[in-house]
Design a protein around this motif. Structure first.
Motif, PDB file in Angstrom:
ATOM      1  N   TYR A  95      82.896 -25.320 -72.260  1.00  0.00           N
ATOM      2  CA  TYR A  95      83.184 -26.739 -72.043  1.00  0.00           C
ATOM      3  C   TYR A  95      84.538 -26.967 -71.386  1.00  0.00           C
ATOM      4  N   SER A 111      76.477 -30.748 -69.700  1.00  0.00           N
ATOM      5  CA  SER A 111      75.872 -29.745 -70.570  1.00  0.00           C
ATOM      6  C   SER A 111      74.536 -30.266 -71.078  1.00  0.00           C
ATOM      7  N   ASN A 114      73.901 -25.697 -75.859  1.00  0.00           N
ATOM      8  CA  ASN A 114      74.845 -24.616 -76.133  1.00  0.00           C
ATOM      9  C   ASN A 114      74.156 -23.252 -76.097  1.00  0.00           C
ATOM     10  N   LEU A 236      77.601 -22.854 -72.386  1.00  0.00           N
ATOM     11  CA  LEU A 236      76.551 -23.868 -72.277  1.00  0.00           C
ATOM     12  C   LEU A 236      75.647 -23.656 -71.072  1.00  0.00           C
ATOM     13  N   TRP A 277      74.365 -22.435 -80.845  1.00  0.00           N
ATOM     14  CA  TRP A 277      73.516 -23.615 -81.033  1.00  0.00           C
ATOM     15  C   TRP A 277      73.177 -23.844 -82.512  1.00  0.00           C
TER      16      TRP A 277
END
Length: 282
Positions: A95, A111, A114, A236, A277
């Motif tokens: 990120y 995004s 993840n 991501l 995630w």
């Protein structure tokens, strides 16, 4: 020719015609229903290939999506390819990198899910723990904006530095508030950090470069904690803003975020990479 033989030959010919027809039209119809998604990736290891080949199989079997991989060798390429629509999605950045890219290039890349987090480590060939590092020692860190900031936070968490409270975003060596051991913080290209371990007390090395240099985790004397401060470093899958709600792209994310993928990450990377995630960052 007997009548029975003529019937047998006729049936065989009919079966051949039906078979050809199915191959020509049935397979074509199935292929036409399959959507193609181009994925931009950095040229990686056999482990990365194994993980993404598994994701491709899940995408094909479960979502009827064919993944086409486009590999890059420079970190400036995947996002540029995305904005030029040379690829549909990419998976290579965290990120902090994405936010910095959008700001500098006036893009709006988003995004859509993840993937992993790779805690960076402080390595040393000379010392077994952080407390052994002598006053005035040289510590090597990456010099690019996002990794420099990340490395300084690692040194802070390791108890070697204190940093200013800043809301200006990414940190630099100018944001060091207190350096009690008078450490010499040497900024170099991230790829060079493993090579300088013999010439310094310690070095902050990104996971990908540690793997490339075959740097043993036993040389690690501090590991970046995974907590709420870690969120900028979560990797991501990204796409252009106009495409962020496309079902097939979301399905690729689902194909990635599976127990099978998590198992392959564990198998290939141990604790060097962690599924992001399904992890809480408190």
């Amino acid at each position: 020719m007997k009548k029975s033989k003529k019937w047998i030959i006729g049936i065989i010919v009919l079966l051949v015609i039906v078979g050809i027809g199915w191959l020509s039209f049935g397979h074509k119809s199935e292929s036409q229903n399959e959507k193609v998604v181009k994925v931009g990736l950095m040229s990686g290891s056999k482990a990365d290939d194994e993980i993404w080949n598994s994701v491709a199989k899940t995408a094909k079997d479960k979502y009827h999506i064919k993944l086409q991989f486009v590999h890059f060798t420079d970190y400036t390429q995947p996002n540029a390819a995305l904005t030029q629509h040379s690829v549909d999605i990419n998976a290579f950045q965290h990120y902090a990198f994405l936010n910095d890219w959008n700001k500098k290039h006036h893009t709006d890349i988003k995004s859509i899910g993840n993937t992993v987090i790779s805690p960076i480590r402080l390595y040393s060939n000379k010392y077994k723990n952080v407390k052994q590092i002598p006053n005035g020692s040289q510590i090597v860190i990456p010099n690019d904006a996002t990794n420099e900031s990340r490395s300084l936070i690692v040194l802070k968490d390791a108890g070697l530095l204190k940093l200013k409270d800043t809301k200006n975003g990414l940190l630099t060596v100018g944001d060091i508030k207190d350096n009690p051991k008078k450490l010499d913080i040497k900024e170099v290209d991230a790829s060079q950090t493993p090579r300088l371990l013999n010439d310094s007390a310690a070095a902050v090395v990104n996971t990908n470069y540690a793997l490339t240099a075959h740097l043993s985790s036993k040389k690690s004397i501090f590991v970046e904690p995974t907590n709420k401060q870690s969120k900028p470093w979560i990797n991501l899958i990204a796409t252009n803003k106009d495409d962020e709600n496309k079902k097939e792209y979301k399905d690729v994310v689902k194909a990635y975020q599976t127990n099978k993928t998590a198992d392959l990450i564990k198998k290939n990377y141990g604790d060097l990479e962690l599924p992001a995630w399904n992890r809480k960052f408190n």
